[in-house]
Structure formats: C-alpha cells, structure tokens
Design an enzyme around this catalytic site. Structure first.
Site, PDB file in Angstrom:
ATOM      1  N   ASP A  62       0.853  -1.190   0.000  1.00  0.00           N
ATOM      2  CA  ASP A  62       0.000   0.000   0.000  1.00  0.00           C
ATOM      3  C   ASP A  62       0.889   1.241   0.000  1.00  0.00           C
ATOM      4  O   ASP A  62       1.663   1.455   0.950  1.00  0.00           O
ATOM      5  CB  ASP A  62      -0.893  -0.033   1.240  1.00  0.00           C
ATOM      6  N   VAL A  63       0.795   2.059  -1.022  1.00  0.00           N
ATOM      7  CA  VAL A  63       1.676   3.232  -1.126  1.00  0.00           C
ATOM      8  C   VAL A  63       1.414   4.253  -0.029  1.00  0.00           C
ATOM      9  O   VAL A  63       2.254   5.122   0.222  1.00  0.00           O
ATOM     10  CB  VAL A  63       1.549   3.926  -2.509  1.00  0.00           C
ATOM     11  N   ASN A 107       2.416   6.947  -9.894  1.00  0.00           N
ATOM     12  CA  ASN A 107       1.167   6.782 -10.627  1.00  0.00           C
ATOM     13  C   ASN A 107       0.014   6.248  -9.784  1.00  0.00           C
ATOM     14  O   ASN A 107      -1.147   6.461 -10.131  1.00  0.00           O
ATOM     15  CB  ASN A 107       1.428   5.820 -11.801  1.00  0.00           C
ATOM     16  N   TYR A 154     -11.267  13.660  -5.096  1.00  0.00           N
ATOM     17  CA  TYR A 154     -10.316  13.299  -6.148  1.00  0.00           C
ATOM     18  C   TYR A 154      -9.657  14.549  -6.727  1.00  0.00           C
ATOM     19  O   TYR A 154      -8.426  14.607  -6.860  1.00  0.00           O
ATOM     20  CB  TYR A 154     -11.030  12.523  -7.250  1.00  0.00           C
ATOM     21  N   LYS A 175      -5.626  15.700  -6.474  1.00  0.00           N
ATOM     22  CA  LYS A 175      -4.765  15.902  -7.634  1.00  0.00           C
ATOM     23  C   LYS A 175      -4.240  17.341  -7.692  1.00  0.00           C
ATOM     24  O   LYS A 175      -3.112  17.581  -8.140  1.00  0.00           O
ATOM     25  CB  LYS A 175      -5.520  15.555  -8.915  1.00  0.00           C
ATOM     26  N   THR A 228      -9.031   3.049 -19.082  1.00  0.00           N
ATOM     27  CA  THR A 228      -8.402   2.084 -18.183  1.00  0.00           C
ATOM     28  C   THR A 228      -9.480   1.444 -17.311  1.00  0.00           C
ATOM     29  O   THR A 228     -10.635   1.883 -17.292  1.00  0.00           O
ATOM     30  CB  THR A 228      -7.360   2.740 -17.255  1.00  0.00           C
TER      31      THR A 228
END
Length: 251
Positions: free
Chosen positions: A62-63, A85, A148, A152, A183
């Site tokens: 998990d980043v 990413n 979100y 960003k 994607t």
C-alpha cells in the site's frame, strides 16, 4: 537524441504498476532498454502477470503505508527515474461525501504520492527525473469529484515544490495531467457500469468523451509515451511543468 538512450542500464520505480497507465509505463520503459524496474502495487497477481524482459523487482504493498516505504527504501539502491502513478478515483459531492470517503482518496492519491516521492528523491541522490500522475480535474474544477480533484490539485503543487527542492541536485519533477483515459479505473464507477450494460463499453466511452474536443479518450499507451518523454533526457530542461494530455478538455 533518441529517447531510448536516456534509459539504457538505468533503474526506474513505477507505482500503481499492475494495470492501466502504470503497466503501460513499465512496458514502455522496458522497450526503451531500462536496466531495472521496481514495480509497486497492491495487486500482487497483476504485477506477476506483466511480461517484461528487463530485471524486475515486484513489491506488493500500500503506497499510503509509511512502514511499507521504510522497509523498501533500505533495499532500493539508486533510482534514476520514478513514475508516481498509484491512485484511486471515486465521485461524491462535498455535501454528500463522507469523511471516510475523503480520507480514503487522500490517503492513496496524496499521502501515497508524498511517501513515494520522498523515497524516490532520497534514493536518487544527484540527478534523476520524476513524473507524477495528476489529472485535468486537478486543474479544472469538476463538480462531483471533490476529494479526487482536491487530491490531484495538491499533488500538482507538491510536485512543483519538489521541482524547486530537487533542482540543486539535478532532479527534475514534472506532472502529467490526463483527461479521460480508457483504463479499468472506470469499471468501479457505478454510472459507467450502468452505461456499459445499456450500450457496451466502446459506446459508453464515446458518450463520456463527447465533452472532449478531440471526441475520444486516450489510451494508457499514449499517456505512457508522454510520461516517457518527460522522464527522458529529451526533456532535460523541463521541471515543475504540468503537461495536459486531455484532448483539449481543459480549454
């Protein structure tokens, strides 16, 4: 200068590498002659399925977990390039979003980006390049994507600070800001899932892309090529930039 000369024998870190843009970046770097890829994703099975010819280190984790990065940093060795990413997407208005929703998005998209960037810059030492995955929604406000978009926007500003801090050590940091990309991230969106049931995936994507001047979504491979340019020596004088790859959506 041929772009591939930038990567021969070098090491690159790619987070969120099991699918989508991350997997496309791993494949692109492999084709350019990268010496070693350090791939990170929660999806261990997806990482294992990537067919690559270079030396590969696969790390399932998990980043957003500092302990994961603390353990990994000691074993990384020198990193020359990094593609930060890993991210998740989910929609909710400010009025309707729960705090758990807000924190879940921020944990991966912003906390995870910070931890990844911190380790990448530490292990680069002197010289290197980083590309962080932003979004057009981090530049152009979009209703219904509060967490979100905010994550960003924060990532973009973080990257600019990193570009300033990294410049004395020859480390470049840039952002790619895609618009719609075809994607699997869309498959978790209930509105998109309903559209796919009604009209099929291709028509659903076309309908969603109708607000984009180009009239289409990008492929993961197209975004990977733009990321590759920013990582490469061909972009050696570019740092702190935000490259929109959105088919004109942000105009």
């Amino acid at each position: 200068m041929a772009i591939e000369t930038s990567f021969t024998g070098k090491t690159a870190l790619v987070t969120g590498a099991a699918s989508g843009i991350g997997a496309a970046c791993a494949r692109w770097l492999d084709k350019q002659g990268i010496g070693r890829l350090v791939l990170v994703d929660r999806d261990a099975e997806g990482l294992s399925a990537l067919p690559l010819s270079c030396e590969i280190e696969r790390h399932a984790g998990d980043v957003s977990d500092p302990a994961f990065w603390q353990k990994l940093e000691g074993d990384l060795g020198k990193i020359d390039h990094a593609v930060i990413n890993a991210g998740i997407a989910d929609g909710a208005t400010i009025r309707d979003a729960s705090f758990d929703h807000w924190r879940r998005i921020m944990a991966v998209n912003l906390d995870g980006a910070f931890l990844s960037l911190q380790v990448a810059m530490r292990t680069m030492g002197s010289g290197g390049s980083v590309v962080m995955l932003g979004s057009v929604s981090g530049v152009k406000p979009m209703a219904g994507a509060s967490a979100y978009s905010a994550s960003k926007a924060g990532l973009i500003h973080l990257a600019k600070i990193a570009a300033l801090e990294g410049a004395p050590d020859g480390i470049r940091v840039n952002v790619i800001a895609p618009g719609g990309v075809d994607t699997a991230i869309w498959d978790d969106n209930p509105d998109f899932t309903k559209m796919v049931e009604d009209m099929g995936r291709e028509q659903a994507l076309a309908a969603m892309a109708s607000a984009t001047p180009s009239g289409r979504f990008a492929s993961a491979e197209e975004i990977a090529q733009s990321i590759g340019f920013l990582l490469s020596d061909a972009a050696g004088n570019i740092t702190g930039a935000v490259l929109a790859s959105d088919g004109g959506f942000s105009l």
